[in-house]
Design a protein around this motif. Structure first.
Motif, mmCIF file in Angstrom:
data_model
loop_
_atom_site.group_PDB
_atom_site.id
_atom_site.type_symbol
_atom_site.label_atom_id
_atom_site.label_comp_id
_atom_site.label_asym_id
_atom_site.label_seq_id
_atom_site.Cartn_x
_atom_site.Cartn_y
_atom_site.Cartn_z
ATOM 1 N N THR A 1 6.007 -3.836 4.418
ATOM 2 C CA THR A 1 6.393 -2.914 5.486
ATOM 3 C C THR A 1 5.910 -3.395 6.846
ATOM 4 O OG1 THR A 1 4.395 -1.579 5.390
ATOM 5 C CG2 THR A 1 6.170 -0.952 3.895
ATOM 6 N N ASP B 1 -0.690 -2.295 6.020
ATOM 7 C CA ASP B 1 -0.151 -2.577 4.685
ATOM 8 C C ASP B 1 -0.570 -3.981 4.235
ATOM 9 O OD1 ASP B 1 1.252 -2.541 2.332
ATOM 10 O OD2 ASP B 1 3.232 -2.712 3.267
ATOM 11 N N THR C 1 3.481 7.782 -8.326
ATOM 12 C CA THR C 1 3.476 9.036 -7.576
ATOM 13 C C THR C 1 2.857 8.893 -6.192
ATOM 14 O OG1 THR C 1 1.423 9.605 -8.666
ATOM 15 C CG2 THR C 1 3.440 10.511 -9.595
ATOM 16 N N TYR C 2 2.060 7.837 -5.985
ATOM 17 C CA TYR C 2 1.485 7.585 -4.670
ATOM 18 C C TYR C 2 2.513 6.959 -3.733
ATOM 19 C CZ TYR C 2 -3.669 7.895 -5.337
ATOM 20 O OH TYR C 2 -4.962 8.289 -5.502
ATOM 21 N N SER C 3 3.605 6.493 -4.288
ATOM 22 C CA SER C 3 4.503 5.675 -3.487
ATOM 23 C C SER C 3 5.195 6.525 -2.412
ATOM 24 C CB SER C 3 5.417 4.954 -4.472
ATOM 25 O OG SER C 3 6.728 5.107 -4.235
ATOM 26 N N ALA C 4 5.325 5.954 -1.225
ATOM 27 C CA ALA C 4 5.890 6.714 -0.104
ATOM 28 C C ALA C 4 7.359 6.974 -0.350
ATOM 29 C CB ALA C 4 5.698 5.964 1.209
ATOM 30 N N VAL C 5 7.827 8.104 0.152
ATOM 31 C CA VAL C 5 9.178 8.557 -0.156
ATOM 32 C C VAL C 5 10.223 7.621 0.435
ATOM 33 C CG1 VAL C 5 9.297 10.193 1.786
ATOM 34 C CG2 VAL C 5 10.576 10.652 -0.284
ATOM 35 N N ALA C 6 9.969 7.025 1.585
ATOM 36 C CA ALA C 6 10.982 6.160 2.201
ATOM 37 C C ALA C 6 10.424 5.353 3.353
ATOM 38 C CB ALA C 6 12.158 7.002 2.693
ATOM 39 N N PHE C 7 9.158 4.989 3.331
ATOM 40 C CA PHE C 7 8.596 4.319 4.495
ATOM 41 C C PHE C 7 9.296 2.982 4.742
ATOM 42 C CE2 PHE C 7 5.147 2.008 6.812
ATOM 43 C CZ PHE C 7 5.334 2.704 7.995
ATOM 44 N N ASN C 8 9.748 2.782 5.979
ATOM 45 C CA ASN C 8 10.520 1.590 6.352
ATOM 46 C C ASN C 8 11.874 1.549 5.659
ATOM 47 O OD1 ASN C 8 8.577 -1.325 7.261
ATOM 48 N ND2 ASN C 8 8.201 0.788 7.783
ATOM 49 N N GLY C 9 12.275 2.658 5.066
ATOM 50 C CA GLY C 9 13.547 2.673 4.346
ATOM 51 C C GLY C 9 13.445 2.121 2.930
ATOM 52 N N PHE C 10 12.242 1.701 2.525
ATOM 53 C CA PHE C 10 12.103 1.183 1.163
ATOM 54 C C PHE C 10 12.070 2.336 0.169
ATOM 55 C CE2 PHE C 10 9.981 -2.362 3.559
ATOM 56 C CZ PHE C 10 10.949 -3.308 3.296
ATOM 57 N N PRO D 1 11.118 4.499 -3.222
ATOM 58 C CA PRO D 1 9.881 4.651 -3.998
ATOM 59 C C PRO D 1 9.921 3.722 -5.223
ATOM 60 C CG PRO D 1 10.884 6.793 -3.545
ATOM 61 C CD PRO D 1 11.891 5.750 -3.154
ATOM 62 N N LYS E 1 0.815 -1.218 0.000
ATOM 63 C CA LYS E 1 0.000 0.000 0.000
ATOM 64 C C LYS E 1 0.848 1.267 0.000
ATOM 65 C CE LYS E 1 -4.327 -0.401 2.021
ATOM 66 N NZ LYS E 1 -4.956 -1.117 3.119
ATOM 67 N N PHE E 2 2.032 1.196 0.606
ATOM 68 C CA PHE E 2 2.858 2.395 0.723
ATOM 69 C C PHE E 2 3.959 2.416 -0.334
ATOM 70 C CE2 PHE E 2 1.139 1.345 4.916
ATOM 71 C CZ PHE E 2 0.309 2.447 5.066
#
Lengths: 377, 377
Positions: free
Chosen positions: B324, B329, B360-369, B371, B290-291
């Motif tokens: 994540t 998620d 473009t919806y993808s998170a910038v760095a959630f959990n260090g992952f 985009p 989701k992120f």
């Protein structure tokens, strides 16, 4: 809300939405955890806010780090943590990521099934693993699904499998649910953990550690119990279930460590109504929304405190929404938010308690909007 | 699924999750819209996928662009569109962003209330505005809230206010809901639009344009009507409500333009169960969730087709989740997804219909992952 943050915003006047994190508050939070739980090691949940300044401060204070990915492990190492102070706490890991962590000296891994044990046994032989068990999460504001962990009965087999695979079956972990308001929530899970310790001991496997997870709340709109209340409740539960053989314990605060250290500064972009009817709700649109860092408003789960310069005025219910062209980018609608009638377009609005789970959730470029800027002071 | 995408994945073998977009499909989609609606100008909804290659192709084919922000306007200009081919279609705009658009020559703005008209009148004097009206969105898979638009009765006043403020009251817009399967969905909104045209004409204000919005679906698991079916239904509705005074029309396809042009390549990170019970569901964890770009699985709204190399095997229901450490998620759980029993950890999985609303919806760095990576071929 801290004077340092207010000063920063007044002097720097950054354009666009931004998060400001006050390191003094992070320090206070760390020391409160360390003081309240002197026999428990703190593993900060890096995912809550991986700002280098936050990690460096916590590393200098002696914190350990719970990491969700190799990237987070590298951030913790860069901040000054040694590998023995880092846990790879994600139960869902690619085998090549386990190998990368092992190459960096990481010696503590989360698992919740035999397949994950097999990956760790192959890619990080001889290391320590803890098995996450399911926990019902009652009393938590940010709901936990069944995504992580297994039933306690299955955990016995998973840890036995780890032992047979040449790993050190090290302990049990659980998570009572994020933003957990019930200080007693740890009791049931500790009873399950003690049962697993007991069963495995009978099979000749001595577990060492209970990972009490996170869940420690930050203050949003409601009062929350202090850390010392959680500590005494956990201490009682440990004694109740483990008697005079108290295991090593660790906690993984994330929200509880950084949530109240941050404030998001945002701006009212538009205030409108949907019809000319007098009883129609106002819609207040901010320049940050669900895709700009406030993802935890999903299902209106987390309700942030909001400050404006007009809070002494009469307040009426509003729908609060973000700036994107996505109709799902609405923050509070089912339970409208009361905001001052004198709030105007262009006014600054402060969203408190936003130090955790904001910057990294922010979308990379949805609608062309930049990810949330952050300043750590 | 296109041969070019398969070839690309087989030859390049990118590591980690990625989106691959086939420009040939985008071209076909554009030509299908242009062919089915020859009297309607196409304004591509840039937010659906702003990849420079996609924008450049559409600009070269003659498309116009619906932009949600100044950043998107700059991307459309950089792709070769002239300002007269760009609409600032977000009803929620900072006044300084309206000024920035005006400085770039943009002459078409969306509004849905008098306060927004005032901003445009001050910052972009003399330009054209259209007023968005509410529409119930029945039949759409991605739900539209009441976030954008006003009641039709109020739109009359908004457009009159624009006229009095020196702007050109240019038309009416609406959105029938994203992934709209009902080809008749435009009828009710066109009836409302015609009523607004009529009322304003009586007051001496001649509107020119109806913006039919987006909503054109892409094919996920269910069959969808062809563009020509939408075109003929819209054509009938226009004649029914506007008689022999058919207005200028524009459409804003996003998902319908790029959705089926993209495929996400992902990998099975873990397959596990939560207990030893034989009837327990399998949990399948991918390296995207989701992120990481699949935000539209929120509330399990969009159900993507999923391909594996084992699709000829027996399938059983699975919970599908992302990588994540966020328990939210989870992609599909309320309605589990049927996946092959022979699916294994490490297997590649292809998620179809992911050309729109992913990168473009993808998170910038959630959990260090990182985009979501994208390749446009």
């Amino acid at each position: 809300m801290t004077a340092r943050i207010i000063d920063f915003l007044n002097s720097r006047r950054p354009d666009g939405p931004c998060l400001v994190v006050d390191l003094d508050v992070v320090r206070e939070n760390y020391l409160a955890f360390a003081h309240a739980l002197p026999d428990t090691r703190v593993f900060y949940a890096v995912k809550a806010n991986p700002a280098p300044e936050v990690l460096a401060l916590l590393a200098s204070l002696g914190s350990n780090f719970d990491c969700a990915s190799v990237a987070e492990i590298d951030m913790a190492l860069a901040a000054g943590a040694t590998p023995d102070r880092i846990s790879f706490g994600n139960t869902i890991k690619k085998e090549r990521d386990v190998a990368a962590a092992f190459a960096r000296g990481i010696n503590l891994y989360a698992v919740d099934c035999e397949a994950e044990v097999d990956k760790v046994a192959r890619a990080a032989p001889g290391t320590r693993v803890f098995c996450r068990i399911l926990c019902d999460g009652a009393g938590a504001e940010w709901p936990l699904s069944r995504k992580f962990g297994c039933e306690p009965e299955m955990a016995v087999g998973v840890l036995e499998h780890a032992h047979r695979s040449g790993l050190r079956a090290y302990g049990v972990s659980f998570h009572v649910g994020s933003q957990q308001a019930n200080t007693e929530a740890w009791d049931g899970a500790l009873a399950s953990a003690a049962g697993i310790f007991h069963t495995l001991a009978e099979r000749g496997i001595q577990l060492s550690m209970v990972n009490l997870g996170g869940g420690f709340p930050t203050r949003y709109l409601k009062e929350i119990p202090g850390v010392e209340n959680y500590a005494s409740s956990i201490d009682s539960a440990l004694k109740r279930h483990f008697g005079n053989r108290i295991p090593e314990t660790i906690i993984e605060p994330g929200r509880g460590m950084v949530g109240n250290a941050g404030i998001i500064k945002t701006e009212v972009v538009l205030i409108s109504k949907k019809s000319d009817s007098a009883d129609d709700l106002r819609w207040v649109y901010l320049d940050i929304g669900k895709f700009g860092g406030l993802a935890e408003t999903m299902d209106e789960s987390i309700r942030y405190p909001i400050r404006t310069a007009h809070d002494h005025d009469e307040k009426t219910p509003c729908v609060l929404a973000g700036p994107t062209c996505d109709s799902a980018d609405v923050l509070y609608e089912k339970a409208p938010y009361h905001l001052p009638v004198s709030l105007s377009i262009g006014d600054e609005v402060l969203i408190e308690g936003t130090g955790a789970y904001t910057t990294t959730y922010s979308a990379v470029a949805f609608n062309g909007f930049k990810p949330l800027e952050a300043y750590v002071i």
